[in-house]
Scaffold this active site. Sequence first.
Site, short mmCIF file in Angstrom:
data_model
loop_
_atom_site.label_atom_id
_atom_site.label_comp_id
_atom_site.label_asym_id
_atom_site.label_seq_id
_atom_site.Cartn_x
_atom_site.Cartn_y
_atom_site.Cartn_z
N GLY D 148 0.65 -1.05 0.04
CA GLY D 148 0.32 -0.31 0.09
C GLY D 148 1.03 1.46 0.31
N CYS D 149 0.31 2.06 -0.67
CA CYS D 149 1.49 3.75 -0.52
C CYS D 149 1.14 4.09 1.04
CB CYS D 149 0.30 4.08 -1.53
SG CYS D 149 -1.07 5.40 -0.99
N ASN D 150 0.66 4.06 1.66
CA ASN D 150 0.16 4.53 3.20
C ASN D 150 1.18 3.92 3.93
OD1 ASN D 150 -1.25 6.82 3.31
ND2 ASN D 150 -2.93 5.17 2.36
#
Lengths: 342, 342, 342, 342
Positions: D148-150
Amino acid sequence: MTHKIAILGASGYTGAELVRIIATHPTMEIVALSADRKAGMRMGDVYPHLAHLDLPALVKMEEIDFAGVDLVFAALPHGLSQALVRDLPRGVKVVDLGADFRLRDPAAYEKWYGQPHVAPELQKEAVYGLTEFYRDEIRDARLVAGTGCNAATVQYALRPLIGQGLIDLDRIICDLKNGISGAGRSLKENMLFAERATNVEGYAQGGRHRHLGEFDQEFALLAGRPVEIIFTPHLVPATRGILADCYVEGDPQAIHAALARTYADEPFITVLPFGRAPGMGHVTASNLCHIGVIPDRKENRALIVSTLDNLTKGSSGQAVQNANLMLGEDETTGLMLAPVFP
Amino acid sequence: MTHKIAILGASGYTGAELVRIIATHPTMEIVALSADRKAGMRMGDVYPHLAHLDLPALVKMEEIDFAGVDLVFAALPHGLSQALVRDLPRGVKVVDLGADFRLRDPAAYEKWYGQPHVAPELQKEAVYGLTEFYRDEIRDARLVAGTGCNAATVQYALRPLIGQGLIDLDRIICDLKNGISGAGRSLKENMLFAERATNVEGYAQGGRHRHLGEFDQEFALLAGRPVEIIFTPHLVPATRGILADCYVEGDPQAIHAALARTYADEPFITVLPFGRAPGMGHVTASNLCHIGVIPDRKENRALIVSTLDNLTKGSSGQAVQNANLMLGEDETTGLMLAPVFP
Amino acid sequence: MTHKIAILGASGYTGAELVRIIATHPTMEIVALSADRKAGMRMGDVYPHLAHLDLPALVKMEEIDFAGVDLVFAALPHGLSQALVRDLPRGVKVVDLGADFRLRDPAAYEKWYGQPHVAPELQKEAVYGLTEFYRDEIRDARLVAGTGCNAATVQYALRPLIGQGLIDLDRIICDLKNGISGAGRSLKENMLFAERATNVEGYAQGGRHRHLGEFDQEFALLAGRPVEIIFTPHLVPATRGILADCYVEGDPQAIHAALARTYADEPFITVLPFGRAPGMGHVTASNLCHIGVIPDRKENRALIVSTLDNLTKGSSGQAVQNANLMLGEDETTGLMLAPVFP
Amino acid sequence: MTHKIAILGASGYTGAELVRIIATHPTMEIVALSADRKAGMRMGDVYPHLAHLDLPALVKMEEIDFAGVDLVFAALPHGLSQALVRDLPRGVKVVDLGADFRLRDPAAYEKWYGQPHVAPELQKEAVYGLTEFYRDEIRDARLVAGTGCNAATVQYALRPLIGQGLIDLDRIICDLKNGISGAGRSLKENMLFAERATNVEGYAQGGRHRHLGEFDQEFALLAGRPVEIIFTPHLVPATRGILADCYVEGDPQAIHAALARTYADEPFITVLPFGRAPGMGHVTASNLCHIGVIPDRKENRALIVSTLDNLTKGSSGQAVQNANLMLGEDETTGLMLAPVFP
């Protein structure tokens, strides 16, 4: 009865916001506007959005005859208000929007602002302008010190909790997202559109921001002991607004209940239903503050989110709210403007 | 005396803007709000910025008892107002913010909107809602058709010039910069934040935009002959506002004089000094329109720049202005809100 | 073989953009960077986005040893390049990104820039840097004058039409929407984020913009007679990009055919299918230019829309394209970066 | 040697970003692009910024002949990759950019995604795609699960600290500011430009965000005990980028030293000098991650700020980095693009 108003430092954003608000205020009349470097100009040349109003021309401060003035809003860079307020006729009431009278302790002032205060007796006299908590003193005050815009946003979230001992005082973390008008209209490279439009950046992290002086003062008073919060403001690509995320340790339900109870009758402060968070864009250009409480999956942890418009409730709207009280008006007079969205 | 107001289609942006304006209007009271797909919700859930107001819940249109309503604002997608207005009790006044009654000619309506009008007799009855030019008819009207937002912006710039024969009617070019709220709240891929935030794009270029129906109708009336302008709107990364650059052939000084004369006593329209151009950000959230005239280095060429807030003066503010007249109020009642800047 | 590159004025946006492009250019190596006021700093301190690159520190211009330099990019405020270029060793090639060598006629230079040129012999020598039209001269040039960013955008739309007599030369209107990085990094109140973020404003309207000097020069050359276009740039709330709407009188199909033919083999210029318009956000950070032709409902009227990134194809990308030619490289070397969207 | 690449789900933002990156990748060639709802269209019609590239037309997934494909990038909505990857020929390598293979534990997957996994054996096989920490496994993997980007942004800040026991594991608070492209291109009312352009809002607060599944998995592995962080993402008015503020308890100097040591040789990760914080706008459109450590005035408290571009280092750039390893290329091939600023 109409109150005669002077605005000092009218060429900054908070000055312009005062004019915007007072434009539809039924009992305030602007009789003088000062702006030293822009003296001689008309307000409509400095701010074309105010050109349709019938306003006095900008003058230098010393050209104002304060005898005909009931109340002064001083929207000056910090440091300039001290001598000025000291030298005003005693009969003129003052709401100072700058930082000069927020701290009561001369040592604290010198620590955060890097120079001694020139009017320490006024520091003592000044009432801290967080209306909902100093209402009675403000009503009788000659000099009210407007709060910092960050200071207001966070205090609305935390004061009832600190005052009622609902949260761990050693573990308060406040992460703020700030619209860029908070930096004012002065020329700085990092405030250019191209620098900020696609950027998010924190600043004065780690305990260096001057609004901490206010937090330290107010929270210690409430707690009866020193309270040091962790505080990080950020510039986000928006013009107006502050959204504060306050991470605390305490019972989320009790926290929500305390906030809801505290603000139940407040005209400008809304506590959202438990678990719901406010958005910064939903208070724009209004005197409203929205607060939400969200429980975390970890026990005894809560997130309190508080949002307001830095130029309105965080500064000029608050100033008018305080002036209303000082002038014997209803506190909400001229301030029930609905937020602008989208 | 308080006027009972119903807003149909309250869940769109123009509906929300009506609520925002009426929130501080001294003699209007909202008694009904409809939004078919969101019936049952509270306005504060659809628009958190309006949550502090004491408003009726959203209902389906057919649930409204129009007997207790003085005036209806219809902020519906085009096509929906026709039958609705036809079926309302005759005693209810209507300001329609959509496109259904802007064109008087059934053939023109069908040409631009692709289907026959279902209430052609109302098309004839409806008064075109450009207040400054149809004030007397509006005062006595039962049904007023709000103008397109682009149509208002450009007509303020051009009507006096066309009416007085000051410009070449075959060479009028209007290039518009439009805030994105003009596209409404409906879901379209090209209206997503990520698609628009760093983009500028024209649309409906070359004579395909429906507001041309209004221009053709109004300008032909003024000129006594067909007038076809060239018209290009553009989406720019701003939420509110329209800035129209109108390029014309004619004497710039005479053009400026005609505009200044026409609007000299208008409360909402300001003609700037000759040679100065307005900025879109200086009328935000107000009912103001700013107009400037700039001469070109080429002889007999002028640029007229006109700007207003599409949601306010271009739509909901205009609607309240017209409703004021229809209800016997002063035209400016509740509308002197100063623009929000920055 | 690696070409040794110096960038003068590296602390401005076009300087930073040159560094960004050259960072992945296979045959250019930056050996010197100058920035007078920021001499002594590292580029990564002035522009944190370039901190990961291995770059020479910023120095004052006079500290550079030009003996080891093959080509200089001069990205200086106008006026500063003239003497500088005159005094460089003759063996050093120069691409000037400023305005100093764009106009060949000393009188024209003085008219638009308000002071006489100090190196008029170089004015004559300099080749105008619109690569697609001066390719052969550029290949052999010692000094190339980069075009204005607006000048490039509009010329791509109009040169073939003027050159081939396809449009009325007395009725050309160009309305531009400009990203704000075009104003550079210098401190101006009207370039602050808060001033621009919700604003659209034209400037230098009516024939006052300096890029008109370039249009006048180039279009007269093409037409064999004076051509004066009407030209209005606007600041829109975007960082990069220019979108030019050019309104002309002529046959739309013939116009489209001429543009399509002219640019058929150009690697960076795309003519869209007839009737389709480009968006500014679709060329961001690339060396591409997109052009569309839309016919109007009025006969013999066309809208030509041209868009490019002012910092890339409009300035630093163009400069590298020209430098490639001057250094014997393939024109596209290092420039095939795809646009960034969203 | 050229590697044949297929991109599944090419019509989303991460698909487009893959195409942008691969456009200048020297050894990857796109041989197939799928987009079920847009099958039949050309990529240039879906994304005009990619129109200049010579790309295969969009097809339905089942039309692709995977025999000629070396590596597949799957950029599909979560849930769709599972069966698809299971049914691919074993010789095809896969980088999945969605959430389907990030969690190794079927129960955890079902908890966070609300349905059982259909290919649990692949869940086990998949290597977690945080390149800097799983490099060796990725090199030999057939299936890599992009993070995930986060999850990437925060893990770069915290993994070394958790792994080395430098911070209190029960008091980690991560407050993220997220560009809106992270929400993808699907139609949601709250993703419209007008809703977001002047707004900042948190979402999925309190432990509800799905990326917590990744944090819980990875941090427990590192710590050898459960670690639950507090995590709040926010939508800010920017298109690209994530800035994560991670508040921890531990020695700031030791924290900085550990991060500096960990990333000393990493080509894409820069640890700034002690006390300095990164800006989100300085990594835009690049594969870089900037990290800063700021000590607080409170003892033993530190703020770690980490920033990257969600579409590049947070997703498609990471995917290419992993693909490079899987294909035997140098990890940085095609990824040294410098950030775009301003």
